[in-house]
Design an enzyme around this catalytic site. Structure first.
Site, PDB file in Angstrom:
ATOM      1  N   ASP A   1      30.984  22.339  48.222  1.00 40.51           N
ATOM      2  CA  ASP A   1      30.816  21.270  48.861  1.00 40.51           C
ATOM      3  C   ASP A   1      31.757  20.591  49.732  1.00 40.51           C
ATOM      4  O   ASP A   1      33.079  20.292  49.255  1.00 40.51           O
ATOM      5  CB  ASP A   1      30.378  19.962  47.706  1.00 40.51           C
ATOM      6  CG  ASP A   1      29.964  18.843  48.212  1.00 40.51           C
ATOM      7  OD1 ASP A   1      30.082  18.481  49.345  1.00 40.51           O
ATOM      8  OD2 ASP A   1      29.737  17.937  47.168  1.00 40.51           O
ATOM      9  N   ILE A   2      31.606  20.606  50.770  1.00 39.28           N
ATOM     10  CA  ILE A   2      32.817  20.241  51.930  1.00 39.28           C
ATOM     11  C   ILE A   2      33.222  18.964  51.663  1.00 39.28           C
ATOM     12  O   ILE A   2      34.530  18.713  52.159  1.00 39.28           O
ATOM     13  CB  ILE A   2      32.147  20.290  53.393  1.00 39.28           C
ATOM     14  CG1 ILE A   2      33.376  20.601  54.362  1.00 39.28           C
ATOM     15  CG2 ILE A   2      31.428  19.384  53.807  1.00 39.28           C
ATOM     16  CD1 ILE A   2      33.072  21.076  55.694  1.00 39.28           C
TER      17      ILE A   2
ATOM     18  N   GLY B   1      21.473  16.205  55.277  1.00 35.48           N
ATOM     19  CA  GLY B   1      22.335  17.500  55.127  1.00 35.48           C
ATOM     20  C   GLY B   1      23.758  17.140  55.027  1.00 35.48           C
ATOM     21  O   GLY B   1      23.920  16.115  54.364  1.00 35.48           O
ATOM     22  N   VAL B   2      24.610  18.045  55.747  1.00 32.64           N
ATOM     23  CA  VAL B   2      26.046  17.545  55.599  1.00 32.64           C
ATOM     24  C   VAL B   2      26.340  16.423  56.370  1.00 32.64           C
ATOM     25  O   VAL B   2      27.186  15.567  55.597  1.00 32.64           O
ATOM     26  CB  VAL B   2      26.856  18.618  56.337  1.00 32.64           C
ATOM     27  CG1 VAL B   2      28.375  18.659  56.528  1.00 32.64           C
ATOM     28  CG2 VAL B   2      26.538  20.223  55.959  1.00 32.64           C
ATOM     29  N   ASP B   3      25.790  15.895  57.207  1.00 32.48           N
ATOM     30  CA  ASP B   3      26.062  14.793  57.856  1.00 32.48           C
ATOM     31  C   ASP B   3      25.715  13.541  57.009  1.00 32.48           C
ATOM     32  O   ASP B   3      26.462  12.707  56.803  1.00 32.48           O
ATOM     33  CB  ASP B   3      25.146  14.337  59.274  1.00 32.48           C
ATOM     34  CG  ASP B   3      25.306  13.081  59.946  1.00 32.48           C
ATOM     35  OD1 ASP B   3      26.504  12.765  59.854  1.00 32.48           O
ATOM     36  OD2 ASP B   3      24.735  12.914  60.778  1.00 32.48           O
TER      37      ASP B   3
END
Length: 170
Positions: A9-10, A31-33
């Site tokens: 997980d970034i 998502g990531v954003d």
């Protein structure tokens, strides 16, 4: 630059900069954003709104990159970049590579020594994972500036396996 492939997980990484696969509005999304905005808190959104009001009234163009605070994330900065949507008909690989090289250049300007990227455009934007990894590797290898440490953060063991396979073929 050294490159490391990692699964995870970034939003949990303690690096100088993490890259957000943003939409052009800079105002959050899925998502990531969405994960970055949720975990990072309102400080990120406030800076994104200020960027929209001052420099990016029409949104951040595809392939460009801009930095904000990381808010409550363990990183120092979030570098937002807008990946291209995959169509299968238009050749947009150079725009995808621009996301990486422009993010690396912003990180360099900030003085970041470490950066973590998601696999840009490979989620909702539909870019095939294998080619998305290939484009990321080419861009990172050919970049002339950037932090010493680069991580490509892959969400899921299956995506990590594909990335390792692409790396081993090079």
């Amino acid at each position: 630059m050294s490159l490391e492939l990692v699964q995870g997980d970034i939003t949990t990484l303690a690096v100088d900069a993490i890259v957000n696969a943003a939409n052009s509005s800079l105002l959050g999304g899925g998502g990531v954003d969405g994960a970055i905005h949720r975990r990072g808190g309102p400080e990120i959104l406030a800076e994104c709104r200020a960027l929209r009001a001052s420099r990016y009234g029409r949104g951040l163009p595809t392939g460009q990159a801009v930095a904000t605070t990381a808010g409550r994330l363990p990183a120092r900065w979030v570098i937002h970049t807008v990946g291209p949507v995959y169509t299968g008909q238009d050749e947009r690989s150079s725009l995808l590579r621009d996301c990486y090289t422009n993010s690396l250049a912003v990180a360099h300007e900030l003085g970041a020594r470490s950066i973590a990227f998601p696999l840009i455009s490979a989620g909702t934007y539909g870019w095939p994972v294998e080619d998305a990894v290939r484009q990321a590797l080419v861009a990172i290898e050919e970049a002339t500036v950037g932090p010493d440490e680069v991580r490509l953060v892959l969400f899921g063991a299956d995506v990590l396996a594909v990335a390792r396979e692409v790396v081993s073929e090079r």
